[in-house]
Motif scaffolding. Structure first.
Motif, PDB file in Angstrom:
ATOM      1  N   ARG A  61       0.857  -1.175   0.000  1.00 55.75           N
ATOM      2  CA  ARG A  61       0.000   0.000   0.000  1.00 55.75           C
ATOM      3  C   ARG A  61       0.905   1.240   0.000  1.00 55.75           C
ATOM      4  O   ARG A  61       0.618   2.236  -0.626  1.00 55.75           O
ATOM      5  N   ARG A  89      -2.312   1.792  13.924  1.00 61.26           N
ATOM      6  CA  ARG A  89      -3.618   1.159  13.754  1.00 61.26           C
ATOM      7  C   ARG A  89      -4.156   0.649  15.095  1.00 61.26           C
ATOM      8  O   ARG A  89      -5.308   0.859  15.435  1.00 61.26           O
ATOM      9  N   THR A 279      -9.669  -0.689  -4.390  1.00 62.13           N
ATOM     10  CA  THR A 279      -8.490  -0.078  -3.779  1.00 62.13           C
ATOM     11  C   THR A 279      -7.272  -0.479  -4.608  1.00 62.13           C
ATOM     12  O   THR A 279      -7.378  -1.345  -5.474  1.00 62.13           O
ATOM     13  N   HIS A 337      -5.400  -3.430   6.123  1.00 63.15           N
ATOM     14  CA  HIS A 337      -5.930  -2.092   5.845  1.00 63.15           C
ATOM     15  C   HIS A 337      -7.456  -2.056   5.863  1.00 63.15           C
ATOM     16  O   HIS A 337      -8.059  -1.097   5.373  1.00 63.15           O
ATOM     17  N   CYS A 339     -11.279  -1.557   7.051  1.00 62.69           N
ATOM     18  CA  CYS A 339     -11.828  -0.335   7.639  1.00 62.69           C
ATOM     19  C   CYS A 339     -11.739  -0.333   9.169  1.00 62.69           C
ATOM     20  O   CYS A 339     -12.249  -1.234   9.833  1.00 62.69           O
TER      21      CYS A 339
HETATM   22  C1  HEM Z   1     -20.272   2.440   5.407  1.00 61.24           C
HETATM   23  C2  HEM Z   1     -19.221   3.230   5.623  1.00 61.24           C
HETATM   24  C3  HEM Z   1     -17.800   2.816   5.370  1.00 61.24           C
HETATM   25  C4  HEM Z   1     -17.314   1.958   4.426  1.00 61.24           C
HETATM   26  C5  HEM Z   1     -18.091   1.154   3.388  1.00 61.24           C
HETATM   27  C6  HEM Z   1     -15.866   1.927   4.580  1.00 61.24           C
HETATM   28  C7  HEM Z   1     -15.023   1.177   3.792  1.00 61.24           C
HETATM   29  C8  HEM Z   1     -13.645   1.135   3.934  1.00 61.24           C
HETATM   30  C9  HEM Z   1     -12.765   0.328   3.124  1.00 61.24           C
HETATM   31  C10 HEM Z   1     -13.197  -0.568   1.972  1.00 61.24           C
HETATM   32  C11 HEM Z   1     -11.496   0.510   3.575  1.00 61.24           C
HETATM   33  C12 HEM Z   1     -10.240  -0.208   3.079  1.00 61.24           C
HETATM   34  C13 HEM Z   1      -9.616   0.472   1.879  1.00 61.24           C
HETATM   35  C14 HEM Z   1      -8.358  -0.236   1.414  1.00 61.24           C
HETATM   36  O1  HEM Z   1      -8.114  -1.418   1.660  1.00 61.24           O
HETATM   37  O2  HEM Z   1      -7.595   0.436   0.734  1.00 61.24           O
HETATM   38  C15 HEM Z   1     -11.577   1.468   4.666  1.00 61.24           C
HETATM   39  C16 HEM Z   1     -10.493   1.933   5.370  1.00 61.24           C
HETATM   40  C17 HEM Z   1     -10.590   2.817   6.412  1.00 61.24           C
HETATM   41  N1  HEM Z   1     -11.739   3.315   6.992  1.00 61.24           N
HETATM   42 FE1  HEM Z   1     -13.634   2.980   6.359  1.00 61.24          FE
HETATM   43  N2  HEM Z   1     -15.520   2.756   5.600  1.00 61.24           N
HETATM   44  C18 HEM Z   1     -16.663   3.309   6.123  1.00 61.24           C
HETATM   45  C19 HEM Z   1     -16.741   4.186   7.184  1.00 61.24           C
HETATM   46  C20 HEM Z   1     -15.691   4.565   7.971  1.00 61.24           C
HETATM   47  C21 HEM Z   1     -15.809   5.370   9.157  1.00 61.24           C
HETATM   48  C22 HEM Z   1     -17.122   5.907   9.725  1.00 61.24           C
HETATM   49  C23 HEM Z   1     -14.532   5.562   9.624  1.00 61.24           C
HETATM   50  C24 HEM Z   1     -14.046   6.312  10.822  1.00 61.24           C
HETATM   51  C25 HEM Z   1     -14.779   6.856  11.742  1.00 61.24           C
HETATM   52  C26 HEM Z   1     -13.617   4.869   8.732  1.00 61.24           C
HETATM   53  C27 HEM Z   1     -12.257   4.831   8.867  1.00 61.24           C
HETATM   54  C28 HEM Z   1     -11.399   4.153   8.028  1.00 61.24           C
HETATM   55  C29 HEM Z   1      -9.943   4.196   8.147  1.00 61.24           C
HETATM   56  C30 HEM Z   1      -9.139   4.990   9.162  1.00 61.24           C
HETATM   57  C31 HEM Z   1      -9.436   3.366   7.137  1.00 61.24           C
HETATM   58  C32 HEM Z   1      -7.973   3.069   6.814  1.00 61.24           C
HETATM   59  C33 HEM Z   1      -7.535   1.798   7.487  1.00 61.24           C
HETATM   60  C34 HEM Z   1      -6.133   1.369   7.110  1.00 61.24           C
HETATM   61  O3  HEM Z   1      -5.656   1.682   6.016  1.00 61.24           O
HETATM   62  O4  HEM Z   1      -5.511   0.684   7.939  1.00 61.24           O
HETATM   63  N3  HEM Z   1     -14.373   4.259   7.743  1.00 61.24           N
HETATM   64  N4  HEM Z   1     -12.890   1.813   4.872  1.00 61.24           N
END
Ligand code: HEM
Length: 389
Positions: A61, A89, A279, A337, A339
């Motif tokens: 990544r 994380r 992604t 990574h 969510c």
């Molecule tokens: C329905 C709502 C949401 C969906 C469908 C969603 C979906 C995702 C997905 C698919 C990823 C992974 C992307 C990757 O692998 O490159 C991700 C990462 C992340 N999401 Fe969400 N998300 C949602 C809501 C939220 C909320 C509400 C927060 C925080 C309050 C959040 C915080 C994060 C963070 C910090 C990452 C990065 C994690 C990492 O790279 O280690 N997400 N999200």
């Protein structure tokens, strides 16, 4: 036959409207396809996507592992890889576990209920501006423990950042995205400087205040920005998609009156038409996916939207099955990574559905929605609806 690139143009009107038939065709005929516009291998099979997301040693990544650079403000949990990423994380994960998400969900439900009260009987309204944006800003601000910024202003900054995720397809989006990131950064800096309210931010700040590693403190601040902006924009998109799906499936909302179907149904809505389409990872060494040889430095794009409708992984994959259990969909990603905010997003979606069910008026479509012209995020710009008595 036209090339995969011609068939899958993520910004074409018919793909924005319904990407699933083309993705299904690709999954069947050319599951790992080269896409000129994305300059990447697109992956459509569930098993291939999971493999790439899990294997962070082969698929990076962090662009610096393959000779790229990352601007300092973008160094966060999202752009780092394990082992550097793991400490940041886990700081956020444990701070999240310490929050009372039940209370966040209840406050969100009351907020939506109050808005429905204002909207009922007042004719057609836009679900995005009136429900999705306020709900999502409020949930994320509540979680972090900060004052919610003005909805409209924040939505504009966030939209510029969201659109810049497609900078590879349209370089004109990069600069407005950079300016918006700066604005958001200033806002997050002010939160860090302000006195602590209870919430996730106070918790991570407390955990790192005596951290001798300045880099960790930088990553934490940048990650707070991702939590706010990424969390808000993804949740807002998910709310719009969920309402659209519910309006197109009469009876589904009513079925989710019970707690069990409310939980499984909220998750199924994300599998069925989730916001994050895919992604990117970059191969650090030569490998093979299916029959395709991937060379070091090539990008691969696991397409969540395709994987989530893969019949090899889901029965009745193209149907909305509210009691689907287990439901190991990739709407929230997979692996190191995945969510961080999954439980928060689930709480926000449950709050939305419970409020819609708790209000006496019945929501109905009031015309076609306008899909946002973004490839990475599937969202609505506007979605007209009306509350019928
Ligand atoms: C329905 C709502 C949401 C969906 C469908 C969603 C979906 C995702 C997905 C698919 C990823 C992974 C992307 C990757 O692998 O490159 C991700 C990462 C992340 N999401 Fe969400 N998300 C949602 C809501 C939220 C909320 C509400 C927060 C925080 C309050 C959040 C915080 C994060 C963070 C910090 C990452 C990065 C994690 C990492 O790279 O280690 N997400 N999200």
């Amino acid at each position: 036959m036209p090339s995969a690139t011609d068939r899958y143009d993520p910004l074409a009107a018919e793909i924005l409207r319904d990407p699933y038939p083309v993705l299904a065709e690709l999954r069947e005929r050319e599951p790992v396809f080269w896409h000129e516009g994305m300059d990447s291998w697109g992956l459509t099979r569930y098993a291939d996507c999971v493999r790439v997301l899990r294997d962070h040693e082969t698929f990076a990544r962090d662009p610096r592992r393959t000779g790229g650079t990352v601007p300092v403000p973008s160094l966060s949990v999202q752009t780092l890889d394990p082992p550097r990423q793991s400490r940041v994380r886990s700081l956020f994960m444990s701070a999240l576990r310490a929050q009372d998400l039940g209370a966040v969900e209840e406050r969100a439900r009351l907020l939506v209920l109050a808005r429905l009260g204002e909207l009922a009987g007042a004719g057609p309204f836009d679900v995005v501006a009136e429900i999705a944006v306020p709900l999502s800003v409020a949930v994320v601000a509540d979680l972090l423990g900060v004052e919610a910024p003005p909805y409209g202003e924040f939505a504009a900054v966030s939209d510029a950042i969201m659109r810049s995720m497609d900078g590879g397809l349209n370089p004109a989006l990069v600069e407005p995205g950079r300016v918006a990131r700066r604005q958001l950064s200033d806002l997050v800096d002010s939160w860090f400087a302000a006195s602590a309210r209870p919430g996730l931010l106070a918790r991570v700040r407390q955990a790192t205040v005596r951290d001798s590693d300045a880099l960790t403190r930088l990553y934490v601040k940048n990650t707070a920005r991702v939590m706010f902006q990424g969390g808000y924009s993804t949740l807002a998109a998910a709310v719009g998609n969920a309402v659209h799906t519910l309006l197109a499936h009469p009876g589904a909302l009513h079925q989710m009156r019970g707690r069990t179907l409310l939980a499984t149904g909220a998750d199924e809505l994300v599998r069925f038409d989730g916001p994050v389409q895919g992604t990117t990872r970059t191969a650090v060494r030569a490998c093979r996916i299916g029959t395709v040889h991937i060379t070091p430095g090539q990008k691969v794009v696991p397409l969540f939207a395709a994987a989530n409708r893969d019949p090899a992984a889901f029965t009745r994959a193209d149907e909305l099955v509210l009691d689907r259990t287990p439901n190991r969909h990739l709407g929230y990603g997979w692996g190191p990574h995945s969510c961080i905010g999954t439980s928060v997003a689930q709480a926000g979606l449950r709050a939305l559905i419970a409020a819609l069910n708790g209000h006496p008026a019945r929501p109905a479509a009031a015309g076609e929605g306008v899909r946002r012209r973004t490839a990475t995020m599937r969202a609505f710009d506007t979605l007209p609806a009306v509350l019928l008595p």
